[in-house]
Design a protein around this motif. Structure first.
Motif, mmCIF file in Angstrom:
data_model
loop_
_atom_site.group_PDB
_atom_site.id
_atom_site.type_symbol
_atom_site.label_atom_id
_atom_site.label_comp_id
_atom_site.label_asym_id
_atom_site.label_seq_id
_atom_site.Cartn_x
_atom_site.Cartn_y
_atom_site.Cartn_z
ATOM 1 N N TRP A 154 0.830 -1.197 0.000
ATOM 2 C CA TRP A 154 0.000 0.000 0.000
ATOM 3 C C TRP A 154 0.865 1.247 0.000
ATOM 4 N N THR A 155 1.914 1.265 0.803
ATOM 5 C CA THR A 155 2.800 2.424 0.880
ATOM 6 C C THR A 155 3.452 2.700 -0.464
ATOM 7 N N THR A 156 3.956 1.651 -1.118
ATOM 8 C CA THR A 156 4.628 1.866 -2.396
ATOM 9 C C THR A 156 3.643 2.226 -3.500
ATOM 10 N N SER A 157 2.419 1.701 -3.436
ATOM 11 C CA SER A 157 1.451 2.037 -4.484
ATOM 12 C C SER A 157 0.901 3.446 -4.320
ATOM 13 N N PRO A 212 -12.520 1.429 -1.624
ATOM 14 C CA PRO A 212 -11.555 0.380 -1.309
ATOM 15 C C PRO A 212 -11.328 -0.515 -2.520
ATOM 16 N N ALA A 213 -10.135 -1.074 -2.588
ATOM 17 C CA ALA A 213 -9.785 -1.956 -3.695
ATOM 18 C C ALA A 213 -10.508 -3.292 -3.541
ATOM 19 N N ARG A 260 -2.166 -6.169 -7.508
ATOM 20 C CA ARG A 260 -1.098 -5.304 -6.989
ATOM 21 C C ARG A 260 0.009 -6.106 -6.323
ATOM 22 N N ILE A 261 -0.389 -7.056 -5.461
ATOM 23 C CA ILE A 261 0.632 -7.795 -4.720
ATOM 24 C C ILE A 261 1.357 -8.776 -5.635
ATOM 25 N N VAL A 262 0.640 -9.378 -6.586
ATOM 26 C CA VAL A 262 1.290 -10.285 -7.535
ATOM 27 C C VAL A 262 2.265 -9.506 -8.421
ATOM 28 N N ALA A 306 -1.109 -9.893 -14.501
ATOM 29 C CA ALA A 306 -1.542 -9.981 -13.096
ATOM 30 C C ALA A 306 -2.994 -9.529 -12.976
ATOM 31 N N ARG A 307 -3.351 -8.421 -13.631
ATOM 32 C CA ARG A 307 -4.743 -7.944 -13.585
ATOM 33 C C ARG A 307 -5.702 -8.975 -14.177
ATOM 34 N N ARG A 308 -5.344 -9.496 -15.336
ATOM 35 C CA ARG A 308 -6.226 -10.445 -16.027
ATOM 36 C C ARG A 308 -6.382 -11.739 -15.215
#
Length: 142
Positions: free
Chosen positions: A22-25, A56-57, A65-67, A123-125
């Motif tokens: 979260w911090t980096t994004s 919220p996501a 995001r994490i992947v 990753a999104r798909r």
């Protein structure tokens, strides 16, 4: 709960991993805020403030995001870690391995920028497909 009443080590690590992500994004690296227009590092495309929103996501967005984050780490280091230490489920780790394999191939044939774009896209798909009917059942390892 752990034996002494605190959270289990895996839960603590998951929370720390998500906080880091979260911090980096949100642009929390080196004092450059979301609108600073910086890049994600050498060979990385610039990330806008669109990633931060008032709502919220979803589970699929968090997965993507994490992947993507860990895929870049694996691609840069050349080594995989334990999926639990990354805060991933087994299913998310499978997505990560597929993404990294495809990104390595794209990087060799088309360069680092193509690999970086492929990581986000795949990753999104893949995460959208995994979470299309809500959270997968069967325990955290699924």
């Amino acid at each position: 709960m752990g034996r002494l009443g605190g959270p289990r080590p895996g839960v603590r690590l998951l929370v720390l991993s998500l906080a880091l992500l979260w911090t980096t994004s949100c642009g929390g690296t080196g004092g450059a805020g979301p609108g600073a227009g910086g890049s994600g590092g050498p060979g990385r495309s610039a990330r806008g403030s669109a990633a931060t929103s008032a709502s919220p996501a979803s589970d699929a967005e968090l997965c993507a995001r994490i992947v993507a984050h860990w895929s870049r780490k694996v691609l840069d280091s050349g080594t995989y870690g334990d999926y639990q230490s990354m805060g991933l489920s087994n299913g998310q780790y499978e997505i990560l391995r597929d993404v990294v394999d495809a990104a390595r191939a794209a990087g060799r044939s088309q360069g680092a920028a193509a690999a970086d774009e492929l990581i986000d896209r795949q990753a999104r798909r893949s995460c959208a497909e995994r979470y299309r009917h809500g959270t997968p059942g069967g325990g955290p390892w699924r």
